[in-house]
Scaffold this active site. Structure first.
Site, short mmCIF file in Angstrom:
data_model
loop_
_atom_site.label_atom_id
_atom_site.label_comp_id
_atom_site.label_asym_id
_atom_site.label_seq_id
_atom_site.Cartn_x
_atom_site.Cartn_y
_atom_site.Cartn_z
N LYS A 55 21.82 -52.06 13.36
CA LYS A 55 21.35 -53.39 12.95
C LYS A 55 22.28 -54.52 13.39
O LYS A 55 22.40 -55.55 12.73
CB LYS A 55 21.15 -53.44 11.42
CG LYS A 55 20.04 -52.53 10.94
CD LYS A 55 19.91 -52.51 9.44
CE LYS A 55 21.00 -51.69 8.79
NZ LYS A 55 20.73 -51.34 7.39
N ASP A 91 20.28 -47.34 1.15
CA ASP A 91 19.32 -48.27 0.53
C ASP A 91 17.96 -47.64 0.30
O ASP A 91 17.26 -47.98 -0.66
CB ASP A 91 19.20 -49.56 1.34
CG ASP A 91 18.83 -49.34 2.80
OD1 ASP A 91 18.88 -48.19 3.26
OD2 ASP A 91 18.50 -50.32 3.48
#
Length: 351
Positions: A55, A91
Site C-alpha cells: 500500500k 485488520d
C-alpha cells in the site's frame, strides 16, 4: 517513507495523547490490541515479523523485524504510560471479530479500502502450514482464523489472462512491481490510476475530450479513486458530480457524450473490482462448505462507492449455489473494535 522508528514513535505519541485526554492513570497497566494491516509472519499472539510493506509504505528498518517489539520500544522511549501489547492482529481479523461479537455466523472478514485482503474461519485440522513447533494436538481449538493476504493472489501469474496493459502500467509504476497483483485490480490505491491511464490513452488517440490540453491528467495520481465514486454517483442523464471532477483535472466545457464515456470507464473499472472481490469471497465460502455465512466488510471503497455493495452482492448471488445464504455487513471500525476484543479476550485469559 521515512525511518520505521519515526512511524512507531508517532503511534506511541498518539497513544500518549489519548491516555492524557482520557485521564488514564499512569500507574495502571493497560492491555493493548495492535492492528497492523501488512503481511506478517505471526509467531505468536503478540509477535509478528513484517514480511513486506504494501500500500505504498516503504519505511526503512522494519521488514524482518517484530513490529510488536518496535512499538513496545517506542512506548518505552516516551515512558509516559504502562502499556502492554497483548495481541497483534490484521485488520481483516479485526473486522471479522468486531462483527462476530454480535453475529455468530460471521466467518469472513473483508477489507476493500486502500488495499484489499480477507480472512476466514477454518477448521484447525485443515491448517497445513504449522511448523514443527506448532503442531496441532487434540487439545487445539476446533477452528482458527486464517489471514489470506489475498492481495498477493496472482503474483505467480495465474490471473495474467485478465490483466490489461493499464494494469501492467500500474504495476510497473509502483513501489513493489510484480507483487500484490490482485490488490492492484481492486483496491482504492489503484482504481483512480487505472481510470487515469485509460483516459490518457484515449485522449492521445483523440477518442475523448478532443482539443483539451489537461496537462494535470498526465501526472500520476491526479485522478483520485474518490473521483470514480463521484462520477458514478450522478443520476443517469445528469453530470453534476462529473463536472466537478472534470474541473479538478483541468477539463472544461466537455460535451455530454464525453462525460458519459468517462462514466462508462469508471463503471468498467469499479465493476471489475467488485466482481473480482466476489470471486474471492465465493471461493472462501465454498472452501468452508457452509450454507449460511455473514461477511464483515470495512474499507473506504466499500463504504463510499455508490454501487460496490450491490455489484458485490449480485455477482456472489450468480456464482454461489442457490441453497447458500449470505449477508454482507458493514463492520463499523473493525480494526479498532477487533483489536479491543482481541486485547480483552487475551487479557482475561491471562488473568
Amino acid at each position: 517513507m521515512g525511518p520505521g522508528r519515526m512511524l512507531f514513535d508517532f503511534i506511541a505519541e498518539c497513544l500518549g495523547k489519548f491516555c492524557t485526554e482520557h485521564n488514564v492513570d499512569k500507574n495502571t497497566e493497560i492491555p493493548l490490541g495492535f492492528t497492523f494491516s501488512f503481511p506478517l509472519i505471526q509467531q505468536g499472539l503478540d509477535r509478528g515479523i513484517l514480511k513486506v510493506w504494501t500500500k505504498g509504505f516503504i519505511c526503512s528498518g522494519v521488514v524482518g523485524q517484530d513490529v510488536v517489539q518496535l512499538l513496545d520500544e517506542a512506548i518505552q522511549r516516551r515512558n509516559e504510560n504502562k502499556i502492554r501489547i497483548v495481541a497483534i492482529i490484521n485488520d481483516t481479523v479485526g473486522t471479522l471479530m468486531a462483527c462476530a461479537f454480535y453475529k455468530c455466523n460471521c466467518r469472513i472478514g473483508l477489507i476493500v479500502g486502500t488495499g484489499t485482503n480477507a480472512c476466514y474461519v477454518e477448521k484447525t485440522q485443515n491448517a497445513e502450514m504449522f511448523d514443527a513447533n506448532h503442531k496441532r494436538t487434540q487439545g487445539d481449538k476446533e477452528h482458527m482464523i486464517i489471514n489470506c493476504e489475498w492481495g498477493a493472489f496472482g503474483d505467480n501469474g495465474v490471473i495474467d489472462f485478465l490483466r490489461t496493459p493499464f494494469d501492467k502500467q500500474v504495476d510497473e509504476g509502483g513501489h513493489n512491481p510484480g507483487h500484490q497483483i490482485y490488490e492492484k485490480c481492486i483496491s482504492g490505491l489503484y482504481l483512480g490510476e487505472l481510470v487515469r491511464l485509460i483516459l490518457v490513452d484515449l485522449m492521445q488517440k483523440g477518442a475523448i475530450f478532443a482539443n483539451q490540453e489537461a496537462y494535470s491528467i498526465q501526472e500520476k495520481g491526479k485522478f483520485k479513486t474518490r473521483f470514480v465514486s463521484e462520477v458514478e454517483a450522478d443520476v443517469p442523464g445528469t453530470f453534476d458530480y462529473t463536472d466537478f471532477v472534470l474541473n479538478e483535472i483541468g477539463i472544461r466545457n466537455a460535451i455530454d457524450e464525453d462525460k458519459a464515456c468517462l462514466r462508462y470507464i469508471c463503471q468498467a473499472v469499479s465493476t471489475r473490482a467488485a466482481q473480482l472481490t466476489a470471486c474471492g469471497l465465493v471461493c472462501l465460502i465454498n472452501k468452508m462448505d457452509v450454507k449460511d455465512v455473514a461477511i464483515a466488510i470495512d474499507g473506504s471503497v466499500y463504504r463510499h462507492h455508490p454501487r460496490f455493495h450491490d455489484m458485490l452482492y449480485i455477482t456472489m448471488k450468480k456464482l454461489l449455489q442457490k441453497d447458500i445464504e449470505f449477508q454482507l455487513i458493514l463492520s463499523e471500525d473493525g480494526s479498532g473494535r477487533g483489536a479491543l476484543i482481541a486485547a480483552a479476550a487475551t487479557n482475561s485469559k491471562m488473568n
